[in-house]
Write a protein that holds these residues in place. Structure first.
Motif, PDB file in Angstrom:
ATOM      1  N   LEU A 216       0.833  -1.203   0.000  1.00 49.45           N
ATOM      2  CA  LEU A 216       0.000   0.000   0.000  1.00 49.45           C
ATOM      3  C   LEU A 216       0.871   1.258   0.000  1.00 49.45           C
ATOM      4  O   LEU A 216       0.601   2.215  -0.725  1.00 49.45           O
ATOM      5  N   ALA A 217       1.906   1.241   0.822  1.00 52.05           N
ATOM      6  CA  ALA A 217       2.797   2.407   0.891  1.00 52.05           C
ATOM      7  C   ALA A 217       3.480   2.645  -0.455  1.00 52.05           C
ATOM      8  O   ALA A 217       3.598   3.791  -0.914  1.00 52.05           O
ATOM      9  N   ASP A 218       3.903   1.561  -1.105  1.00 54.52           N
ATOM     10  CA  ASP A 218       4.555   1.690  -2.411  1.00 54.52           C
ATOM     11  C   ASP A 218       3.590   2.241  -3.461  1.00 54.52           C
ATOM     12  O   ASP A 218       4.018   2.905  -4.423  1.00 54.52           O
ATOM     13  N   MET A 219       2.280   1.976  -3.277  1.00 54.48           N
ATOM     14  CA  MET A 219       1.267   2.472  -4.209  1.00 54.48           C
ATOM     15  C   MET A 219       0.865   3.908  -3.904  1.00 54.48           C
ATOM     16  O   MET A 219       0.006   4.480  -4.583  1.00 54.48           O
ATOM     17  N   ILE A 242       7.257   0.559   9.984  1.00 54.27           N
ATOM     18  CA  ILE A 242       6.228   0.373   8.951  1.00 54.27           C
ATOM     19  C   ILE A 242       5.059   1.310   9.214  1.00 54.27           C
ATOM     20  O   ILE A 242       4.572   1.987   8.300  1.00 54.27           O
ATOM     21  N   TRP A 243       4.595   1.361  10.438  1.00 58.36           N
ATOM     22  CA  TRP A 243       3.473   2.245  10.771  1.00 58.36           C
ATOM     23  C   TRP A 243       3.812   3.706  10.499  1.00 58.36           C
ATOM     24  O   TRP A 243       2.941   4.488  10.098  1.00 58.36           O
ATOM     25  N   ASN A 244       5.066   4.074  10.709  1.00 55.65           N
ATOM     26  CA  ASN A 244       5.485   5.466  10.505  1.00 55.65           C
ATOM     27  C   ASN A 244       5.377   5.919   9.051  1.00 55.65           C
ATOM     28  O   ASN A 244       5.411   7.120   8.771  1.00 55.65           O
ATOM     29  N   GLN A 245       5.239   4.973   8.116  1.00 55.38           N
ATOM     30  CA  GLN A 245       5.085   5.346   6.711  1.00 55.38           C
ATOM     31  C   GLN A 245       3.684   5.884   6.406  1.00 55.38           C
ATOM     32  O   GLN A 245       3.477   6.492   5.360  1.00 55.38           O
TER      33      GLN A 245
END
Length: 399
Positions: A216-219, A242-245
Motif C-alpha cells: 500500500l505504501a509503495d502504491m 512500517i506504521w510510521n510510513q
C-alpha cells in the motif's frame, strides 16, 4: 427515508479469525445468525475466506437479505443489538459508523445495490481484519477461536466443567491471513478504502499483513487510516517503522486492568512489558487509546483504571462489554457487588457513563449464571494454578 439504514452492510468487510464474515463485529453471532451464508436443501452453506472469494462472500443470501431489509425500514435479525442500545439512549455502532462515514449515504446505497441486495462491484470504505487466531496470550474472556494460546487450557476446561461451553473443535482452519491469494483479492476491493481496523489473534505476529502494508505504501496509499488493537506484548522497531510510513495510525491498547489484575485476566501478560510498550507508543506520532474488555472480573475496578490511564496518562478508554458468554458479563454480579462498584464510580466516572452502566447492569443478576461464573473461575484457576483472591481481592471468599 429508511430509519434502519446502516452503511456497514454496504461498504464494510468484517472478518473473523476462522475466516468467517459477518455484518459487523457486534452483530449477533449466536448460532451464526450474522454469518455470510446461503440456505440450501441440506441446511446452511457458510462462506469462508479460506476458500471463498470476497465478492461471493459479500453477496451471500444472508447479506443480500440484510441489505434489502436495511433499505426498507426493517431491522435485520442479526442487527437487533444496535436498535436495543439506541432505545436505551446509547450511541450504537450503527449510529457511530454513520457519523464516521457521512459520505456513504442512503442514496448511494440504493445506487450500488440491485433489488435483490446484490452489489456487483464492491469497494470497501472500512475493512476489519481479524487475522487468524495466532496469539501469545490466553485472556479469560477469550477462547480458542481468537487465541491459539487457549487450546490446551480450553480442552482441559471442557472436560472439567459441569455445564456446556462452546465447542470450537470444528474451527480447524485459520490459514487465510497467510494466503497471498487473499491479499490479492482484498486489494481489488480497496479503491475507496479509508480505514483498516486490524486485530487478531495478535496482529503483530502475522507477518503477511505487513507485506500488504508495504505494498500500500509503495502504491502511495499512505493516506489510509490504520487502526490496530494489540495486546502490548510484541512491539518491535520494525513494526513501528512500517506504521510510521502512514499518515494516520491509531493504536488501541488491549488492557483490561492494572498490574497483577491484568496478568490474571489477560494470562500470562507481563505488566512491566505492557507499560514499557505503552510508554514507547506515547513517544510516537500515533493516536493512542485503550480498549478495555469489561467483564464481571474487572467491573469493580473501572474507577481506578480510569484514574490511571485517563486522569494520570491522558489516554482515553473505550469499553468493550462482554456479552458472550453471558456468564462472564458484569450483569451476572450479585446486586450488592454491583452497588458497591457503582458507589466507587461516584466522583470519578462522569455522570453520563455512570448512568449508562447503571442502565445496563442494574437488576440483571441471575443466580444460575453467577454460579456458572464461579465454577468457570474455579476450574480455570485449578488448571492455571492460580487463586482468584490473590489477584482480585474483592472476590476473596466469594469465588
Amino acid at each position: 427515508m429508511s430509519k434502519t439504514f446502516c452503511p456497514l452492510l454496504f461498504q464494510h468487510l468484517a472478518t473473523h479469525p476462522h475466516g468467517g464474515v459477518t455484518h459487523c463485529c457486534i452483530a449477533d453471532h449466536r448460532n451464526a445468525i450474522s454469518s455470510s451464508r446461503d440456505e440450501t436443501d441440506a441446511g446452511h452453506r457458510y462462506y469462508n475466506l479460506n476458500y471463498d472469494s470476497i465478492l461471493d462472500t459479500f453477496n451471500s443470501e444472508s447479506f443480500r437479505k440484510a441489505r434489502v431489509q436495511s433499505l426498507n425500514n426493517e431491522i435485520p435479525r442479526a442487527c437487533a443489538r444496535c436498535f436495543k442500545e439506541e432505545s436505551q439512549g446509547i450511541l450504537s455502532k450503527r449510529l457511530e459508523e454513520s457519523r464516521n462515514y457521512p459520505d456513504f449515504t442512503l442514496e448511494q446505497a440504493h445506487r450500488i445495490t440491485s433489488p435483490d441486495g446484490t452489489i456487483a462491484d464492491i469497494q470497501f470504505d472500512f475493512v476489519e481484519l481479524r487475522l487468524g487466531n495466532v496469539c501469545n496470550v490466553a485472556c479469560r474472556t477469550c477462547n480458542p477461536a481468537s487465541s491459539s494460546k487457549w487450546a490446551s487450557d480450553y480442552n482441559k476446561l471442557s472436560s472439567a466443567i459441569t455445564f456446556p461451553i462452546t465447542d470450537y473443535s470444528k474451527l480447524d482452519s485459520f490459514k487465510w491471513p497467510e494466503q497471498d491469494s487473499f491479499w490479492e483479492d482484498l486489494l481489488q476491493h480497496c479503491d475507496n478504502v479509508k480505514t483498516f481496523y486490524i486485530n487478531g489473534g495478535e496482529p503483530t505476529l502475522i507477518k503477511q499483513h505487513f507485506t500488504f502494508l508495504k505494498r500500500l505504501a509503495d502504491m502511495g496509499r499512505t493516506d489510509v487510516h490504520l487502526w490496530y488493537s494489540i495486546n502490548m506484548t510484541n512491539l518491535s522497531k520494525e513494526i513501528i517503522d512500517i506504521w510510521n510510513q502512514f499518515d494516520n495510525v491509531k493504536i488501541s491498547c488491549s488492557i483490561d486492568d492494572l498490574a497483577e489484575r491484568n496478568t490474571y485476566i489477560r494470562h500470562p501478560t507481563d505488566w512491566s512489558t505492557v507499560m514499557t510498550n505503552f510508554e514507547r507508543l506515547k513517544q510516537t506520532k500515533f493516536q493512542l487509546d485503550i480498549t478495555q474488555t469489561v467483564s464481571f472480573m474487572n467491573y469493580s475496578n473501572l474507577a481506578n483504571f480510569y484514574k490511571f490511564f485517563w486522569l494520570e496518562h491522558g489516554v482515553w478508554i473505550n469499553h468493550n462489554f462482554v456479552y458472550d458468554p453471558v456468564y462472564l458479563s458484569p450483569s451476572v454480579l450479585p446486586e450488592d457487588l454491583k452497588q458497591r462498584a457503582h458507589d466507587s464510580f461516584e466522583g470519578t466516572l462522569d455522570d453520563a457513563k455512570l448512568q449508562q452502566l447503571k442502565t445496563m447492569f442494574t437488576n440483571t443478576h441471575d443466580a444460575e449464571l453467577w454460579q456458572r461464573a464461579r465454577e468457570y473461575t474455579q476450574r480455570l484457576d485449578a488448571i492455571r494454578s492460580q487463586q482468584v483472591g490473590d489477584f482480585l481481592p474483592e472476590f476473596r471468599g466469594i469465588l
